[in-house]
Design an enzyme around this catalytic site. Structure first.
Site, PDB file in Angstrom:
ATOM      1  N   TYR A   1      37.916   1.995  14.857  1.00  0.00           N
ATOM      2  CA  TYR A   1      36.904   1.136  15.487  1.00  0.00           C
ATOM      3  C   TYR A   1      36.233   1.905  16.624  1.00  0.00           C
ATOM      4  O   TYR A   1      36.739   2.012  17.723  1.00  0.00           O
ATOM      5  CB  TYR A   1      37.515  -0.175  16.005  1.00  0.00           C
ATOM      6  CG  TYR A   1      38.103  -1.051  14.917  1.00  0.00           C
ATOM      7  CD1 TYR A   1      37.788  -0.857  13.581  1.00  0.00           C
ATOM      8  CD2 TYR A   1      38.973  -2.086  15.226  1.00  0.00           C
ATOM      9  CE1 TYR A   1      38.334  -1.654  12.580  1.00  0.00           C
ATOM     10  CE2 TYR A   1      39.522  -2.896  14.234  1.00  0.00           C
ATOM     11  CZ  TYR A   1      39.198  -2.665  12.915  1.00  0.00           C
ATOM     12  OH  TYR A   1      39.739  -3.454  11.929  1.00  0.00           O
TER      13      TYR A   1
ATOM     14  N   PHE B   1      37.861 -11.236   8.910  1.00  0.00           N
ATOM     15  CA  PHE B   1      36.603 -11.909   8.562  1.00  0.00           C
ATOM     16  C   PHE B   1      36.814 -13.431   8.587  1.00  0.00           C
ATOM     17  O   PHE B   1      36.309 -14.150   7.711  1.00  0.00           O
ATOM     18  CB  PHE B   1      36.182 -11.466   7.161  1.00  0.00           C
ATOM     19  CG  PHE B   1      34.685 -11.366   6.959  1.00  0.00           C
ATOM     20  CD1 PHE B   1      33.808 -11.312   8.024  1.00  0.00           C
ATOM     21  CD2 PHE B   1      34.151 -11.308   5.673  1.00  0.00           C
ATOM     22  CE1 PHE B   1      32.452 -11.202   7.818  1.00  0.00           C
ATOM     23  CE2 PHE B   1      32.793 -11.204   5.449  1.00  0.00           C
ATOM     24  CZ  PHE B   1      31.942 -11.151   6.525  1.00  0.00           C
ATOM     25  N   PRO B   2      37.586 -13.962   9.559  1.00  0.00           N
ATOM     26  CA  PRO B   2      37.927 -15.386   9.522  1.00  0.00           C
ATOM     27  C   PRO B   2      36.718 -16.298   9.653  1.00  0.00           C
ATOM     28  O   PRO B   2      36.744 -17.434   9.218  1.00  0.00           O
ATOM     29  CB  PRO B   2      38.877 -15.557  10.722  1.00  0.00           C
ATOM     30  CG  PRO B   2      38.534 -14.434  11.651  1.00  0.00           C
ATOM     31  CD  PRO B   2      38.139 -13.292  10.760  1.00  0.00           C
ATOM     32  N   LEU B   3      35.633 -15.772  10.257  1.00  0.00           N
ATOM     33  CA  LEU B   3      34.426 -16.595  10.427  1.00  0.00           C
ATOM     34  C   LEU B   3      33.325 -16.184   9.456  1.00  0.00           C
ATOM     35  O   LEU B   3      32.195 -16.636   9.594  1.00  0.00           O
ATOM     36  CB  LEU B   3      33.895 -16.444  11.858  1.00  0.00           C
ATOM     37  CG  LEU B   3      34.858 -16.867  12.964  1.00  0.00           C
ATOM     38  CD1 LEU B   3      34.356 -16.397  14.315  1.00  0.00           C
ATOM     39  CD2 LEU B   3      35.018 -18.378  12.961  1.00  0.00           C
TER      40      LEU B   3
ATOM     41  N   GLY C   1      30.297 -14.926  11.190  1.00  0.00           N
ATOM     42  CA  GLY C   1      29.465 -15.893  11.901  1.00  0.00           C
ATOM     43  C   GLY C   1      28.707 -16.867  11.009  1.00  0.00           C
ATOM     44  O   GLY C   1      28.216 -17.877  11.491  1.00  0.00           O
TER      45      GLY C   1
HETATM   46  N1  LIG Z   1      41.821  -4.831   7.947  1.00  0.00           N
HETATM   47  C1  LIG Z   1      40.544  -4.665   7.741  1.00  0.00           C
HETATM   48  O1  LIG Z   1      40.110  -3.981   6.812  1.00  0.00           O
HETATM   49  C2  LIG Z   1      39.570  -5.332   8.665  1.00  0.00           C
HETATM   50  C3  LIG Z   1      38.205  -5.378   8.338  1.00  0.00           C
HETATM   51  C4  LIG Z   1      37.332  -6.046   9.212  1.00  0.00           C
HETATM   52  C5  LIG Z   1      37.833  -6.596  10.375  1.00  0.00           C
HETATM   53  N2  LIG Z   1      39.163  -6.510  10.690  1.00  0.00           N
HETATM   54  C6  LIG Z   1      39.718  -7.122  11.905  1.00  0.00           C
HETATM   55  O2  LIG Z   1      39.466  -8.500  11.827  1.00  0.00           O
HETATM   56  C7  LIG Z   1      38.790  -8.963  13.010  1.00  0.00           C
HETATM   57  C8  LIG Z   1      37.889 -10.123  12.641  1.00  0.00           C
HETATM   58  O3  LIG Z   1      36.990  -9.758  11.612  1.00  0.00           O
HETATM   59  P1  LIG Z   1      35.425  -9.673  11.841  1.00  0.00           P
HETATM   60  O4  LIG Z   1      35.145  -9.349  13.268  1.00  0.00           O
HETATM   61  O5  LIG Z   1      34.881  -8.767  10.791  1.00  0.00           O
HETATM   62  O6  LIG Z   1      34.914 -11.086  11.436  1.00  0.00           O
HETATM   63  P2  LIG Z   1      34.829 -12.542  12.115  1.00  0.00           P
HETATM   64  O7  LIG Z   1      35.819 -12.645  13.220  1.00  0.00           O
HETATM   65  O8  LIG Z   1      34.890 -13.487  10.992  1.00  0.00           O
HETATM   66  O9  LIG Z   1      33.358 -12.599  12.643  1.00  0.00           O
HETATM   67  C9  LIG Z   1      32.908 -11.884  13.730  1.00  0.00           C
HETATM   68  C10 LIG Z   1      31.428 -12.200  13.876  1.00  0.00           C
HETATM   69  O10 LIG Z   1      31.275 -13.565  14.180  1.00  0.00           O
HETATM   70  C11 LIG Z   1      30.613 -13.725  15.421  1.00  0.00           C
HETATM   71  N3  LIG Z   1      31.338 -14.774  16.161  1.00  0.00           N
HETATM   72  C12 LIG Z   1      32.578 -14.694  16.709  1.00  0.00           C
HETATM   73  N4  LIG Z   1      32.908 -15.870  17.298  1.00  0.00           N
HETATM   74  C13 LIG Z   1      31.855 -16.700  17.107  1.00  0.00           C
HETATM   75  C14 LIG Z   1      31.588 -18.026  17.489  1.00  0.00           C
HETATM   76  N5  LIG Z   1      32.487 -18.748  18.172  1.00  0.00           N
HETATM   77  N6  LIG Z   1      30.393 -18.577  17.139  1.00  0.00           N
HETATM   78  C15 LIG Z   1      29.478 -17.864  16.452  1.00  0.00           C
HETATM   79  N7  LIG Z   1      29.683 -16.580  16.061  1.00  0.00           N
HETATM   80  C16 LIG Z   1      30.846 -16.005  16.380  1.00  0.00           C
HETATM   81  C17 LIG Z   1      30.697 -12.382  16.114  1.00  0.00           C
HETATM   82  O11 LIG Z   1      29.520 -12.111  16.854  1.00  0.00           O
HETATM   83  P3  LIG Z   1      29.566 -12.048  18.475  1.00  0.00           P
HETATM   84  O12 LIG Z   1      30.164 -10.713  18.826  1.00  0.00           O
HETATM   85  O13 LIG Z   1      28.136 -12.189  18.843  1.00  0.00           O
HETATM   86  O14 LIG Z   1      30.414 -13.205  18.923  1.00  0.00           O
HETATM   87  C18 LIG Z   1      30.776 -11.399  14.951  1.00  0.00           C
HETATM   88  O15 LIG Z   1      29.487 -11.042  14.492  1.00  0.00           O
HETATM   89  C19 LIG Z   1      38.062  -7.714  13.492  1.00  0.00           C
HETATM   90  O16 LIG Z   1      37.718  -7.813  14.862  1.00  0.00           O
HETATM   91  C20 LIG Z   1      39.092  -6.646  13.206  1.00  0.00           C
HETATM   92  O17 LIG Z   1      40.075  -6.622  14.252  1.00  0.00           O
HETATM   93  C21 LIG Z   1      40.027  -5.892   9.842  1.00  0.00           C
END
Ligand SMILES: NC(=O)c1ccc[n+]([C@@H]2O[C@H](COP(=O)([O-])OP(=O)(O)OC[C@H]3O[C@@H](n4cnc5c(N)ncnc54)[C@H](OP(=O)(O)O)[C@@H]3O)[C@@H](O)[C@H]2O)c1
Length: 275
Positions: free
Chosen positions: A58, A203-205, A208
């Site tokens: 990252y 990718f829980p959200l 977004g």
């Molecule tokens: N193991 C793997 O291969 C892998 C791959 C991807 C990710 N991950 C891990 O999983 C974590 C979560 O995944 P992710 O970040 O891809 O997806 P996510 O948590 O589903 O979505 C993050 C996105 O949603 C937005 N967001 C967050 N909170 C929000 C809210 N309350 N209201 C509206 N929008 C919101 C964020 O933008 P803002 O910044 O503007 O809030 C960002 O663009 C990552 O941080 C990482 O640690 C692991």
């Protein structure tokens, strides 16, 4: 907020924080405002969150460095879960490299960046089609035997790969993509639940999109005086007692909003409708 004990000895609140979004565009380079990213990281334990997910890739390195700068010496009980197994060649590019010798170098580098003697939870980021999976998992077992990592997690795996890894080392967490609209890993989740293995849905959200106003979660959100993002997280928490969501954000208001989702209790009728 409920807790879950990872590997029998790391008790964490079930709602964690994903530290991928505190880097630059395309998860590449530093964020626009590194001081704001550090303020955000310092707010994480204040909100009762004690599981931070990161990876050497990252930034690369940026997320781990910011975590150490913001939070070291770490508060008692804070679990930092990092990963190795991907290389970075540019913004948005994630080639796999899970050769044993490289995983060992990556782990040493993460230990240095995070200023730790031992990493609580080290996750193999992804299987590498060029490397037998047992060799990559075996490297993590070696690191555990050497005392460099406490527990081993795996990520982006099929049920077969989970079974294979569990034959080599005790696997305490699995991190796969999973959210309300993407349940391809249902079989892996069920296996984790049966074995008491933590399931970390990335990718829980759904980046977004689930959280947008007037989206599919609006009705439940209004009924609970909550936001759609909070409902998406509350649904995950209700889905399984081994579920450990790690929503990612670089925004302080979103961090606080996501943390509060741990308090929402969905009714059976909400769950049925959302599912
Ligand atoms: N193991 C793997 O291969 C892998 C791959 C991807 C990710 N991950 C891990 O999983 C974590 C979560 O995944 P992710 O970040 O891809 O997806 P996510 O948590 O589903 O979505 C993050 C996105 O949603 C937005 N967001 C967050 N909170 C929000 C809210 N309350 N209201 C509206 N929008 C919101 C964020 O933008 P803002 O910044 O503007 O809030 C960002 O663009 C990552 O941080 C990482 O640690 C692991």
């Amino acid at each position: 907020m409920d807790t879950f004990t990872i590997g029998g000895d790391l008790e964490v609140h079930r709602l964690g924080f994903g530290a991928m979004r505190i880097t630059g565009e395309g998860i590449w380079g530093p964020p626009d405002d590194p001081e704001e990213a550090k303020r955000l990281l310092r707010r994480v334990p204040e909100l009762g969150i004690d599981l931070i997910d990161t990876a050497d890739s990252y930034g690369p390195e940026v997320s781990e460095n910011l975590i150490a700068e913001a939070l070291h010496p770490y508060p008692d009980g804070l679990v930092i879960a990092t990963k190795g197994g991907l290389r970075r060649t540019g913004p948005g590019q994630w080639p796999r490299d899970a050769r044993p010798e490289r995983l060992k170098e990556c782990c040493e580098a993460s230990l240095r960046r995070l200023k730790l003697d031992r990493i609580d939870l080290y996750q193999l980021h992804s299987p590498d089609p060029q490397v037998p999976y047992e060799d990559s998992v075996g490297a993590l077992k070696d690191l555990q035997d050497e005392g460099k990592i406490k527990h081993v997690g795996i990520s982006n795996v099929s049920l077969e790969e989970l079974t294979q890894a569990r034959g080599i080392v005790e696997v305490v967490t699995v991190q796969n993509r999973y959210n309300l609209t993407d349940r391809h890993s249902e079989d892996v989740l069920e296996a984790c639940e049966e074995a008491g293995i933590g399931f970390i849905p990335w990718f829980p959200l759904a980046t977004g999109s689930l959280a947008e106003p007037d989206g599919p979660l609006d009705k439940s959100a209004q009924a609970h005086d909550a936001t759609p993002a909070q409902i998406a997280l509350a649904w995950l928490l209700a889905r399984s007692p081994v579920m450990l969501p790690i929503p990612g954000t670089g925004s302080m208001p979103h961090l606080e909003e996501n943390a509060a989702a741990g308090e929402i209790r969905l009714l059976e009728s909400d769950l049925a409708e959302l599912s």
